[in-house]
Write an enzyme that holds these catalytic residues in place. Structure first.
Site, PDB file in Angstrom:
ATOM      1  N   CYS A  95      33.169  61.804  47.669  1.00  7.56           N
ATOM      2  CA  CYS A  95      33.002  60.633  46.804  1.00  7.56           C
ATOM      3  C   CYS A  95      33.994  59.548  47.245  1.00  7.56           C
ATOM      4  CB  CYS A  95      33.272  61.044  45.363  1.00  7.56           C
ATOM      5  SG  CYS A  95      33.349  59.675  44.212  1.00  7.56           S
ATOM      6  N   CYS A 176      33.393  62.964  36.222  1.00  8.31           N
ATOM      7  CA  CYS A 176      34.403  62.277  37.044  1.00  8.31           C
ATOM      8  C   CYS A 176      35.719  62.349  36.274  1.00  8.31           C
ATOM      9  CB  CYS A 176      33.982  60.831  37.269  1.00  8.31           C
ATOM     10  SG  CYS A 176      35.304  59.811  37.908  1.00  8.31           S
ATOM     11  N   GLN A 280      39.658  44.439  32.136  1.00 10.93           N
ATOM     12  CA  GLN A 280      40.478  45.403  32.884  1.00 10.93           C
ATOM     13  C   GLN A 280      39.904  46.805  32.729  1.00 10.93           C
ATOM     14  OE1 GLN A 280      42.838  44.553  34.913  1.00 10.93           O
ATOM     15  NE2 GLN A 280      43.269  42.445  34.288  1.00 10.93           N
ATOM     16  N   GLU A 327      38.718  29.353  33.059  1.00  9.54           N
ATOM     17  CA  GLU A 327      37.879  30.485  33.469  1.00  9.54           C
ATOM     18  C   GLU A 327      36.544  29.947  33.979  1.00  9.54           C
ATOM     19  OE1 GLU A 327      37.976  33.826  33.963  1.00  9.54           O
ATOM     20  OE2 GLU A 327      35.831  33.670  34.392  1.00  9.54           O
ATOM     21  N   ASP A 373      46.002  35.084  37.434  1.00 11.67           N
ATOM     22  CA  ASP A 373      45.454  36.442  37.574  1.00 11.67           C
ATOM     23  C   ASP A 373      44.136  36.357  38.358  1.00 11.67           C
ATOM     24  OD1 ASP A 373      44.729  39.080  37.365  1.00 11.67           O
ATOM     25  OD2 ASP A 373      44.453  39.086  35.197  1.00 11.67           O
ATOM     26  N   CYS A 400      45.812  42.342  41.827  1.00 11.03           N
ATOM     27  CA  CYS A 400      45.272  43.674  42.129  1.00 11.03           C
ATOM     28  C   CYS A 400      45.199  43.861  43.635  1.00 11.03           C
ATOM     29  CB  CYS A 400      43.902  43.848  41.484  1.00 11.03           C
ATOM     30  SG  CYS A 400      42.721  42.613  42.034  1.00 11.03           S
TER      31      CYS A 400
HETATM   32  C1  LIG Z   1      41.109  39.509  37.782  1.00  7.21           C
HETATM   33  S1  LIG Z   1      40.131  38.682  36.571  1.00  7.21           S
HETATM   34  C2  LIG Z   1      41.381  38.385  35.373  1.00  7.21           C
HETATM   35  C3  LIG Z   1      40.913  38.058  33.996  1.00  7.21           C
HETATM   36  C4  LIG Z   1      41.938  38.150  32.871  1.00  7.21           C
HETATM   37  N1  LIG Z   1      43.177  37.510  33.182  1.00  7.21           N
HETATM   38  C5  LIG Z   1      42.161  39.602  32.478  1.00  7.21           C
HETATM   39  O1  LIG Z   1      43.214  40.159  32.793  1.00  7.21           O
HETATM   40  O2  LIG Z   1      41.282  40.188  31.836  1.00  7.21           O
HETATM   41  C6  LIG Z   1      39.845  37.152  37.348  1.00  7.21           C
HETATM   42  C7  LIG Z   1      39.022  36.169  36.536  1.00  7.21           C
HETATM   43  O3  LIG Z   1      38.971  34.931  37.257  1.00  7.21           O
HETATM   44  C8  LIG Z   1      37.666  34.374  37.177  1.00  7.21           C
HETATM   45  N2  LIG Z   1      37.559  33.514  38.369  1.00  7.21           N
HETATM   46  C9  LIG Z   1      37.381  33.889  39.653  1.00  7.21           C
HETATM   47  N3  LIG Z   1      37.472  32.827  40.475  1.00  7.21           N
HETATM   48  C10 LIG Z   1      37.710  31.755  39.685  1.00  7.21           C
HETATM   49  C11 LIG Z   1      37.936  30.369  39.941  1.00  7.21           C
HETATM   50  N4  LIG Z   1      37.940  29.889  41.185  1.00  7.21           N
HETATM   51  N5  LIG Z   1      38.166  29.546  38.906  1.00  7.21           N
HETATM   52  C12 LIG Z   1      38.170  30.034  37.619  1.00  7.21           C
HETATM   53  N6  LIG Z   1      37.981  31.334  37.324  1.00  7.21           N
HETATM   54  C13 LIG Z   1      37.763  32.180  38.328  1.00  7.21           C
HETATM   55  C14 LIG Z   1      36.740  35.565  37.122  1.00  7.21           C
HETATM   56  O4  LIG Z   1      35.528  35.217  36.487  1.00  7.21           O
HETATM   57  C15 LIG Z   1      37.563  36.571  36.297  1.00  7.21           C
HETATM   58  O5  LIG Z   1      37.283  36.450  34.937  1.00  7.21           O
END
Ligand SMILES: C[S@@+](CC[C@H](N)C(=O)[O-])C[C@H]1O[C@@H](n2cnc3c(N)ncnc32)[C@H](O)[C@@H]1O
Length: 449
Positions: A95, A176, A280, A327, A373, A400
């Site tokens: 897997c 799993c 998350q 967002e 993030d 991440c």
């Molecule tokens: C890793 S997630 C983090 C979300 C939140 N901070 C959390 O911890 O739940 C990244 C987020 O960024 C958004 N995203 C990705 N690229 C983006 C961009 N260029 N501008 C705005 N949002 C974006 C995605 O839709 C996603 O919701």
């Protein structure tokens, strides 16, 4: 060894590098690398081997050469490392989900710290000598989410499972060990005969359980036209314990049956999550994670960039006079709007657009804090450039992906920011994944961390 091979017809992979390595050889890895493989050298060539550990001796067999690196597979462990444990999962090695079950959980975490430091040094040019604070939770049953693949066997029976590593071949699973109990109960049920016909058009099922592991939202992908999709959704709601919401994905849209969204509680906040929104995937450390990103911060204004459904926005809304959350995904942004309203947080403004577009229009800001993030790709340089011009006093960068974090920290630390601390959240034991928080502050301000 290469002399013995002259004149033999070798497979293409063994001719790709400068020398030829094709027969099994003894291997003693030096370290683990990001991706979970063990790195060592053979005849001066770098070699990567999965399911091997530093400090042990193995017999390995080359499988391909790419960019000068020999990729080999373990045949026999000749001298095991003391940290080696017996992987409890019968699918480990086949897997593609886990890479580190053969290493004790405590040693996995210390290797992740080491990999993070090394990545900061190599890519970020940041020789971080300070502590890397570790946050660890239970090493099993921690995932609140899964992407189950669905396939049919020759006898017509439906099987569910995960892809093998680097492949689209299905590894069927009964259970799993890193998923929550509720998600495992659903997998077990889906293996029953009665699902073969209803699931016939389905290729993938995404499962998301709430914080109490009581309610589950399913998102189904595949060819489930009109009535078939509805029949399947209603059957899931009626027969799968805990399933409260089923979404059939149609292009960018979702047809939702049951409850329109899942509510997930972290600390004192309740977050709405609709199909298509990011959340998350690791459940035990979330309250601690949110606290560390948002605690000890207050002031006039905070920016929450890449805000998702507002995991950090809501607690920031309690501490700051104003919070702007940015967002790009409209479903996540709508969820965030609904959750902010439900908590009566009227000081939160939500910009539903790419972070770059939002920051570009912002002439100036007196932000005390910017939380970043981003997805695995990190923050593009255009966005970072505008951000440093806006000069937020502090930046909390959640990542991440250590390689892109290191690249972006290099940019920031070379342009007026100081790295104050770095913390590792071991969200994904048994896998190579690393989640971390880097706190930075403007170098012209006194260090208050
Ligand atoms: C890793 S997630 C983090 C979300 C939140 N901070 C959390 O911890 O739940 C990244 C987020 O960024 C958004 N995203 C990705 N690229 C983006 C961009 N260029 N501008 C705005 N949002 C974006 C995605 O839709 C996603 O919701």
């Amino acid at each position: 060894m290469s002399g013995q091979l002259q004149g033999l017809s070798l497979p293409a992979w063994s001719r790709a590098g400068s020398g030829r390595i094709s027969l099994p050889f003894d291997f003693s890895p030096e370290k683990l690398v990001y991706g979970g493989e063990a790195l060592g050298y053979y005849q001066g060539r770098p070699v990567l081997v999965p399911r091997a550990l530093p400090g042990e001796r193995l017999e390995v067999e080359p499988v391909r050469v790419a960019k000068g690196v020999v990729h080999a597979r373990p045949l026999r462990i000749l001298e095991p490392a003391p940290q080696r444990v017996v992987p409890p999962c019968p699918y480990f090695g086949r897997c593609g989900g886990c890479q580190l079950q053969h290493l004790s959980s405590a040693h996995q975490a210390s290797w992740k710290k080491e990999i993070l430091r090394e990545t900061l040094r190599r890519i970020g040019k940041i020789p971080w000598e300070g502590e890397v604070e570790l946050h660890a939770g239970p090493p099993w049953n921690y995932r609140n989410q899964a992407r189950l693949k669905v396939a049919r066997q020759a006898d017509g029976r439906v099987v569910v499972g995960f892809f093998e590593a680097d492949s689209h071949r299905l590894c069927p699973v009964d259970a799993c060990l890193i998923l929550s109990p509720r998600l495992n109960a659903i997998i077990k049920d889906l293996r029953r005969e009665e699902w073969s016909v209803p699931l016939s058009g389905c290729l993938e099922i995404e499962l998301l359980a709430n914080d109490g592991d009581e309610r589950v939202m399913l998102t189904m992908r595949g060819k489930m036209e009109g009535q078939n999709g509805e029949t399947l959704a209603r059957m899931c709601l009626a027969r799968l314990p805990g399933v409260s919401s089923v979404a059939i994905e149609r292009g960018q849209a979702h047809q939702v049956f049951g409850e329109p969204a899942l509510i997930y509680q972290v600390g004192e906040f309740r977050y709405r999550i609709s199909p298509g929104s990011f959340f998350q995937a690791s459940r035990f450390l979330l309250p601690e994670f949110v606290a560390r990103v948002t605690e000890r911060q207050s002031g006039d204004m905070a920016l929450d960039l890449f805000a998702g459904v507002g995991l950090f926005t809501l607690p920031l809304g309690q501490r700051f006079t104003q919070v702007i959350a940015v967002e790009g995904n409209s479903k996540s942004a709508s969820d965030l709007t609904a959750s902010a309203q439900a908590h009566a947080l009227e000081n939160i403004r939500i910009a539903r657009e790419p972070v770059f577009d939002f920051l570009r229009r912002l002439a100036q800001t007196d932000a005390g804090l910017a939380v970043l993030d981003p997805p695995r790709a990190g923050v593009d340089v255009g966005t970072l450039k505008i951000l440093i011009r806006l000069r937020p006093r502090r930046i909390h960068y959640v990542s991440c992906s250590p390689p892109t974090l290191a690249r972006d920290l290099r940019y920031l630390t070379e342009r007026g920011y100081r790295l104050d601390s770095i913390e590792l959240f071991d969200f994904f034991p048994q896998t190579y994944h690393i989640e971390c928080l880097a706190r930075l502050s403007r170098s012209d301000l006194p260090n208050s961390s």
